[in-house]
Design an enzyme around this catalytic site. Structure first.
Site, PDB file in Angstrom:
ATOM      1  N   ASP A 186      23.138  79.795  82.305  1.00 28.09           N
ATOM      2  CA  ASP A 186      22.705  78.936  81.200  1.00 28.09           C
ATOM      3  C   ASP A 186      21.329  78.363  81.507  1.00 28.09           C
ATOM      4  O   ASP A 186      21.203  77.376  82.246  1.00 28.09           O
ATOM      5  CB  ASP A 186      23.723  77.813  80.988  1.00 28.09           C
ATOM      6  CG  ASP A 186      23.426  76.995  79.740  1.00 28.09           C
ATOM      7  OD1 ASP A 186      22.432  77.311  79.056  1.00 28.09           O
ATOM      8  OD2 ASP A 186      24.172  76.049  79.443  1.00 28.09           O
ATOM      9  N   SER A 187      20.296  78.967  80.933  1.00 33.22           N
ATOM     10  CA  SER A 187      18.931  78.474  81.165  1.00 33.22           C
ATOM     11  C   SER A 187      18.659  77.172  80.427  1.00 33.22           C
ATOM     12  O   SER A 187      17.624  76.548  80.631  1.00 33.22           O
ATOM     13  CB  SER A 187      17.914  79.533  80.720  1.00 33.22           C
ATOM     14  OG  SER A 187      18.047  79.788  79.324  1.00 33.22           O
TER      15      SER A 187
END
Length: 410
Positions: free
Chosen positions: A214-215
């Site tokens: 999850d950036s």
């Protein structure tokens, strides 16, 4: 408009007529086309006989509708009922209707070209599905007629009436929405499917697990139960307890400063925030993505680590446990974009770094330290902004380790 007329002897004919045409004139056309005298024709729509003096639009007959025609001289009331339709659009006798359509080769050829779904049901054996489709088409025509009638009413509405103007505005807006939806169905149908989030296989301290990449999350997160399973709870630093604020909030139990993770066949050092989130196992956040120079390659559907030295494929939906679906929502609550962890031992630091100092404390000018610029460069290489690094070093009187710990925790 065009209407289709089906006769009792299984003939189909399409007539191009005016919506306000009299039924009597339609029968005159049928007399020429089907060689059935006008006086012997009986026209049925939705199972009801229609009179010669009626107009098509008044009967609710619209473009594409089907009208049944039987000959009074050759048809009994039983056969008439067999070929009629119920008010909901379904056939009174679906078997008889199906056989009529099947025996007309021209009609079947036309249906196969223009309406293959309907043609397949006519050729099949599922009469219930055929009835459902007839009802569905009847409902669609009814909705279309209702909208057309509403639009027609708006055309003749008082232009100075406020309520009428609101309805016109709503109709125009809805038309734009419908056109946009239709365009999306044609050109971008995948937009209506559920998007599968990005997961990869990793090992944390030798324990295999599926990591949610999850950036949009600031920090890498591990749940308490997962940390315990990986044998890392003994390293939990509770000085970093607090609350993580994102879309929602979640309790931070502490921080594990470093532990080995294995991606592909290479080990990397990683730090985690430990959260009390039983449904969220492990989230690989932006801090570690930047530290290890990761590339999310959606074209090849892989995560590249170390600038490309390792590539691991993103998992397919069938390989992701169903209970992980909640993880995506909880991760945003725990560490959404822009989340701010308020650690009990460092909250005052969070409050005062934004102003460049700490209340009641005096610091020397750390920028005069000959190694200060080297410390800044080293921390900037880890992916932190230069201004944030300088503020952190000032706050911790030039202590590089403490500044790095704060930046990783922030």
């Amino acid at each position: 408009m065009k209407i289709t007329v089906m006769s009792a002897d299984e003939q189909f004919i399409t007539l191009d007529v005016d919506p306000d045409e009299l039924v009597e004139n339609v029968k005159a056309l049928l007399e020429v086309e089907m060689r059935v005298p006008l006086q012997q024709q009986q026209l049925l729509f939705n199972g009801n006989e229609i009179r010669n003096s009626d107009r098509l639009s008044a009967l609710g007959i619209r473009d594409g509708d089907l009208v049944m025609m039987v000959s009074r001289a050759s048809s009994s009331s039983a056969s008439t009922n067999d070929l009629s339709f119920n008010p909901d659009g379904s056939a009174v006798n679906p078997g008889a209707f199906q056989q009529h359509v099947r025996r007309d080769s021209n009609m079947m050829t036309q249906l196969l070209q223009t309406d293959p779904e309907f043609a397949q049901l006519v050729l099949g054996n599922d009469l219930n599905r055929l009835q459902d489709l007839l009802r569905e088409r009847h409902h669609q025509r009814s909705e279309l007629r209702r909208r057309q009638e509403e639009e027609l009413a708006l055309l003749y509405a008082d232009p100075f009436d406020v309520e009428s103007q609101k309805k016109i505005e709503a109709a125009i807006r809805q038309k734009g929405i419908d056109e946009n939806w239709a365009a999306a169905l044609e050109h971008n149908p995948e937009a209506f499917a559920r998007v599968v989030m990005l997961y990869v296989d990793m090992e944390v301290n030798g324990v295999p697990l599926k990591a949610f990449v999850d950036s949009g999350a600031q920090s890498t997160i591990i749940s308490k139960s997962c940390a315990e399973r990986c044998g890392l709870l003994r390293l939990l630093d509770q000085r970093y307890k607090g609350i993580a604020h994102g879309v929602g909030q979640s309790e931070i139990l502490g921080r594990i400063h470093v532990a080995p993770i294995k991606i592909g066949n290479i080990f990397y050092p990683c730090s985690f925030m430990v959260l009390d989130a039983p449904n969220m196992e492990f989230l690989f956040g932006l801090d570690m993505l930047r530290k290890h120079q990761c590339i999310i390659d959606l074209k090849e559907n892989v995560l590249r680590v170390g600038g490309g030295e390792v590539s691991v494929p993103f998992l397919q939906e069938k390989d992701i446990p169903t209970h992980f679906l909640d993880e995506e929502r909880l991760s945003k609550q725990a560490s959404g974009s822009g989340s701010v962890p308020e650690s009990l031992g460092t909250k005052e630091k969070n409050d005062n770094l934004s102003t460049g100092g700490r209340s009641g404390a005096t610091h020397g000018d750390t920028t005069q330290d000959p190694n200060f610029e080297a410390k800044v460069s080293k921390l900037v290489e880890l992916g932190f902004g230069r201004d944030a690094v300088i503020q952190a070093l000032k706050f911790f009187d030039g202590n590089e380790e403490q500044a790095a710990g704060y930046l990783f925790g922030g």
